[in-house]
Design a protein around this motif. Sequence first.
Motif, PDB file in Angstrom:
ATOM      1  N   ILE A 166      10.335 153.287   8.016  1.00 56.67           N
ATOM      2  CA  ILE A 166      11.928 152.688   6.889  1.00 56.67           C
ATOM      3  C   ILE A 166      11.953 153.937   6.240  1.00 56.67           C
ATOM      4  CG2 ILE A 166      12.394 150.614   5.423  1.00 56.67           C
ATOM      5  CD1 ILE A 166      10.586 148.604   7.027  1.00 56.67           C
ATOM      6  N   ILE A 218      16.104 145.240   4.323  1.00 54.17           N
ATOM      7  CA  ILE A 218      15.116 145.527   5.422  1.00 54.17           C
ATOM      8  C   ILE A 218      15.957 145.477   6.403  1.00 54.17           C
ATOM      9  CG2 ILE A 218      13.165 146.482   6.688  1.00 54.17           C
ATOM     10  CD1 ILE A 218      11.584 146.473   4.012  1.00 54.17           C
ATOM     11  N   ASN A 219      16.652 144.171   6.900  1.00 55.64           N
ATOM     12  CA  ASN A 219      16.577 144.221   8.103  1.00 55.64           C
ATOM     13  C   ASN A 219      18.080 143.494   8.091  1.00 55.64           C
ATOM     14  OD1 ASN A 219      16.289 141.530   6.738  1.00 55.64           O
ATOM     15  ND2 ASN A 219      14.769 140.177   7.981  1.00 55.64           N
ATOM     16  N   VAL A 247      16.078 152.121   9.270  1.00 51.89           N
ATOM     17  CA  VAL A 247      15.159 151.931   9.979  1.00 51.89           C
ATOM     18  C   VAL A 247      14.885 152.377  11.158  1.00 51.89           C
ATOM     19  CG1 VAL A 247      14.623 149.252  10.608  1.00 51.89           C
ATOM     20  CG2 VAL A 247      15.266 149.846   8.727  1.00 51.89           C
ATOM     21  N   ASP A 248      13.402 152.581  11.611  1.00 53.45           N
ATOM     22  CA  ASP A 248      13.639 153.511  13.249  1.00 53.45           C
ATOM     23  C   ASP A 248      15.184 154.722  13.087  1.00 53.45           C
ATOM     24  OD1 ASP A 248      11.495 153.888  15.396  1.00 53.45           O
ATOM     25  OD2 ASP A 248      12.701 152.433  16.806  1.00 53.45           O
ATOM     26  N   VAL A 262      13.122 143.695  14.224  1.00 52.08           N
ATOM     27  CA  VAL A 262      12.208 142.918  12.541  1.00 52.08           C
ATOM     28  C   VAL A 262      11.649 141.393  12.542  1.00 52.08           C
ATOM     29  CG1 VAL A 262      12.105 143.096  10.208  1.00 52.08           C
ATOM     30  CG2 VAL A 262      13.866 144.776  11.510  1.00 52.08           C
ATOM     31  N   ILE A 268       8.561 146.271  13.569  1.00 49.46           N
ATOM     32  CA  ILE A 268       7.982 145.702  12.373  1.00 49.46           C
ATOM     33  C   ILE A 268       8.223 144.615  12.099  1.00 49.46           C
ATOM     34  CG2 ILE A 268       9.391 145.348   9.530  1.00 49.46           C
ATOM     35  CD1 ILE A 268      11.404 148.282  11.274  1.00 49.46           C
TER      36      ILE A 268
END
Length: 327
Positions: free
Chosen positions: A9, A54-55, A67-68, A87, A164
Amino acid sequence: MKNKENSMIEINNVSKYYDGQKVLDSVSLNIKRGEIFGLVGHSGAGKSTLLRTINALEDFDEGEIFVDNESIKVISRKNLRKLRRDVGMIFQHFALLTRKNVFENIALPLECWGYSKQEIKKRVLELLNVVGLESKRESYPSSLSGGQKQRVAIARSLALKPKIILSDESTSALDPLTTLSILDLLAKINQEFNVSIVLVTHEMEVVKRICHSAAFLEAGKVLYCGNIEEVFLSPNEHVKIFLGESHNYKQKGIGVKIYFPKAISQEAILTQMSQHIQVDFSIIGGKLEYFGNDIMGFLVIDVEQSYLDAVLEYLTKRKTRWEVLYV
């Protein structure tokens, strides 16, 4: 930055506003693959808001998140669905469906993704074994303890084999002993499945127990970020205040703070120093404690002026970090 092989991340200069108020202020973090990363701060620091970006459960106004190696800002609807599959998320109050039993709660993500009944049964039974709830498969949430409910939630977050896991204050509603068992379970999952875990917490014991790295947030800003050894052995002034560190030691001679990272925490440095240079000193403060399986911390000694040069020379030769607190 998005091409870093070891980065799971990347958060680059992310800011977010609510009703004109800045709740995230130019946040930049790098969370590595396979690590347990703590987002630490008091209530209202912006931890949960940052976690949900993040998601893509929360949007943001400035900056970028990868993310990735995929940008959240320009992600397609198809890839957003895949991201949320990769995630998993654990909530403070479990978020279990009360009308479904343990098996059915864990199976829910698999059903939503169209897995067959045979695949679902196999995966759920695997996860019940991982979280130690084989005997509770037909029980309903109302009959479970808080720790058991959180274990169900953890199993559900693992259902789709995520890369994650995001944990939003997942232990703050639990008693201390149950908290330790849940943290040990998360550490086991991290190690066995190489899942990156991002933990939101205000509890320092959570960070010390399982985190590899941590970021301290206040008013949407990152005060300090680093691996656990750096954070607790070399805090900046903001983090010292956050941790409640005090150097109000009784002054007689000269105060020397000696750091004990995990590499040397088991060595009898002070005893050896006393014997080697025939120095007298008093231990007047400090703390040595467990961080996961390692002991780290610091001790403060009070040394007479005539011994100071010899003490500092000895510590330097032993490659032991020190700091003069007062003269």
